[in-house]
Scaffold this motif. Sequence first.
Motif, PDB file in Angstrom:
ATOM      1  N   VAL A 115      44.342  32.269  52.061  1.00  0.00           N
ATOM      2  CA  VAL A 115      43.522  33.083  51.168  1.00  0.00           C
ATOM      3  C   VAL A 115      42.141  32.461  51.031  1.00  0.00           C
ATOM      4  O   VAL A 115      42.021  31.257  50.812  1.00  0.00           O
ATOM      5  N   GLU A 116      41.118  33.290  51.169  1.00  0.00           N
ATOM      6  CA  GLU A 116      39.747  32.872  50.877  1.00  0.00           C
ATOM      7  C   GLU A 116      39.216  33.803  49.809  1.00  0.00           C
ATOM      8  O   GLU A 116      39.265  35.030  49.956  1.00  0.00           O
ATOM      9  N   ALA A 117      38.756  33.204  48.708  1.00  0.00           N
ATOM     10  CA  ALA A 117      38.180  33.980  47.621  1.00  0.00           C
ATOM     11  C   ALA A 117      36.991  33.223  47.063  1.00  0.00           C
ATOM     12  O   ALA A 117      36.943  31.988  47.127  1.00  0.00           O
ATOM     13  N   LYS A 118      36.055  33.983  46.535  1.00  0.00           N
ATOM     14  CA  LYS A 118      34.856  33.373  45.949  1.00  0.00           C
ATOM     15  C   LYS A 118      34.476  34.182  44.723  1.00  0.00           C
ATOM     16  O   LYS A 118      34.420  35.417  44.785  1.00  0.00           O
ATOM     17  N   ASP A 119      34.226  33.484  43.635  1.00  0.00           N
ATOM     18  CA  ASP A 119      33.816  34.128  42.382  1.00  0.00           C
ATOM     19  C   ASP A 119      34.796  35.221  41.959  1.00  0.00           C
ATOM     20  O   ASP A 119      34.389  36.276  41.457  1.00  0.00           O
ATOM     21  N   GLY A 120      36.096  34.987  42.190  1.00  0.00           N
ATOM     22  CA  GLY A 120      37.120  35.936  41.766  1.00  0.00           C
ATOM     23  C   GLY A 120      37.276  37.157  42.644  1.00  0.00           C
ATOM     24  O   GLY A 120      37.998  38.090  42.289  1.00  0.00           O
ATOM     25  N   ILE A 121      36.631  37.156  43.823  1.00  0.00           N
ATOM     26  CA  ILE A 121      36.725  38.281  44.760  1.00  0.00           C
ATOM     27  C   ILE A 121      37.361  37.787  46.060  1.00  0.00           C
ATOM     28  O   ILE A 121      36.970  36.756  46.601  1.00  0.00           O
ATOM     29  N   ILE A 122      38.330  38.537  46.561  1.00  0.00           N
ATOM     30  CA  ILE A 122      39.012  38.154  47.796  1.00  0.00           C
ATOM     31  C   ILE A 122      38.107  38.419  48.992  1.00  0.00           C
ATOM     32  O   ILE A 122      37.627  39.540  49.181  1.00  0.00           O
ATOM     33  N   GLU A 123      37.890  37.373  49.783  1.00  0.00           N
ATOM     34  CA  GLU A 123      37.085  37.506  50.999  1.00  0.00           C
ATOM     35  C   GLU A 123      37.966  37.756  52.214  1.00  0.00           C
ATOM     36  O   GLU A 123      37.594  38.514  53.102  1.00  0.00           O
ATOM     37  N   SER A 124      39.133  37.093  52.272  1.00  0.00           N
ATOM     38  CA  SER A 124      40.057  37.338  53.383  1.00  0.00           C
ATOM     39  C   SER A 124      41.455  36.850  53.014  1.00  0.00           C
ATOM     40  O   SER A 124      41.616  35.943  52.208  1.00  0.00           O
ATOM     41  N   LYS A 173      43.836  44.033  54.703  1.00  0.00           N
ATOM     42  CA  LYS A 173      42.673  44.920  54.715  1.00  0.00           C
ATOM     43  C   LYS A 173      42.465  45.594  53.365  1.00  0.00           C
ATOM     44  O   LYS A 173      41.328  45.769  52.917  1.00  0.00           O
ATOM     45  N   LEU A 174      43.561  45.980  52.733  1.00  0.00           N
ATOM     46  CA  LEU A 174      43.454  46.676  51.446  1.00  0.00           C
ATOM     47  C   LEU A 174      42.883  45.800  50.339  1.00  0.00           C
ATOM     48  O   LEU A 174      42.137  46.280  49.486  1.00  0.00           O
ATOM     49  N   VAL A 175      43.236  44.518  50.328  1.00  0.00           N
ATOM     50  CA  VAL A 175      42.822  43.655  49.218  1.00  0.00           C
ATOM     51  C   VAL A 175      41.447  43.018  49.431  1.00  0.00           C
ATOM     52  O   VAL A 175      40.861  42.500  48.478  1.00  0.00           O
ATOM     53  N   LYS A 176      40.916  43.055  50.634  1.00  0.00           N
ATOM     54  CA  LYS A 176      39.602  42.462  50.898  1.00  0.00           C
ATOM     55  C   LYS A 176      38.555  43.131  50.010  1.00  0.00           C
ATOM     56  O   LYS A 176      38.459  44.355  49.953  1.00  0.00           O
ATOM     57  N   GLY A 177      37.793  42.312  49.295  1.00  0.00           N
ATOM     58  CA  GLY A 177      36.755  42.815  48.408  1.00  0.00           C
ATOM     59  C   GLY A 177      37.226  43.138  46.998  1.00  0.00           C
ATOM     60  O   GLY A 177      36.423  43.461  46.130  1.00  0.00           O
ATOM     61  N   MET A 178      38.545  43.053  46.770  1.00  0.00           N
ATOM     62  CA  MET A 178      39.082  43.339  45.438  1.00  0.00           C
ATOM     63  C   MET A 178      39.020  42.098  44.549  1.00  0.00           C
ATOM     64  O   MET A 178      38.982  40.976  45.031  1.00  0.00           O
ATOM     65  N   LYS A 179      39.058  42.336  43.249  1.00  0.00           N
ATOM     66  CA  LYS A 179      39.123  41.241  42.292  1.00  0.00           C
ATOM     67  C   LYS A 179      40.513  40.614  42.352  1.00  0.00           C
ATOM     68  O   LYS A 179      41.526  41.329  42.439  1.00  0.00           O
ATOM     69  N   VAL A 180      40.546  39.287  42.290  1.00  0.00           N
ATOM     70  CA  VAL A 180      41.814  38.554  42.327  1.00  0.00           C
ATOM     71  C   VAL A 180      42.756  39.062  41.238  1.00  0.00           C
ATOM     72  O   VAL A 180      43.931  39.329  41.499  1.00  0.00           O
ATOM     73  N   ASP A 181      42.261  39.227  40.028  1.00  0.00           N
ATOM     74  CA  ASP A 181      43.111  39.672  38.916  1.00  0.00           C
ATOM     75  C   ASP A 181      43.694  41.055  39.148  1.00  0.00           C
ATOM     76  O   ASP A 181      44.849  41.321  38.785  1.00  0.00           O
ATOM     77  N   ASP A 182      42.929  41.950  39.758  1.00  0.00           N
ATOM     78  CA  ASP A 182      43.425  43.302  40.038  1.00  0.00           C
ATOM     79  C   ASP A 182      44.561  43.269  41.054  1.00  0.00           C
ATOM     80  O   ASP A 182      45.553  43.991  40.918  1.00  0.00           O
TER      81      ASP A 182
END
Length: 82
Positions: free
Chosen positions: A15-24, A40-49
């Motif tokens: 998992v790669e995430a930055k500032d609470g947003i999933i990058e990959s 693909k679906l979670v890319k760009g989504m907020k981690v909490d969501d």
Amino acid sequence: MLYRTKGTCSQAIEVEAKDGIIESVHFIGGCAGNTAGISKLVKGMKVDDVIQKLEGTTCGRRPTSCPDQLAKALKQWKEEQG
């Protein structure tokens, strides 16, 4: 981060995430089409969501699933971020 899964066909999730947003997200093992789709679906989504939507998802008779394990991985990521 690398999260070792438990109770699923996949062995780990990167998992790669930055500032609470999933990058990959990349699953190691598991059902290739399903795990690629989830990634693909979670890319760009907020981690909490993503945690909220996927936590508790089961796979057949198993008490967990690849999506549920992703939620657990993201919870661990949050803990490591402080």
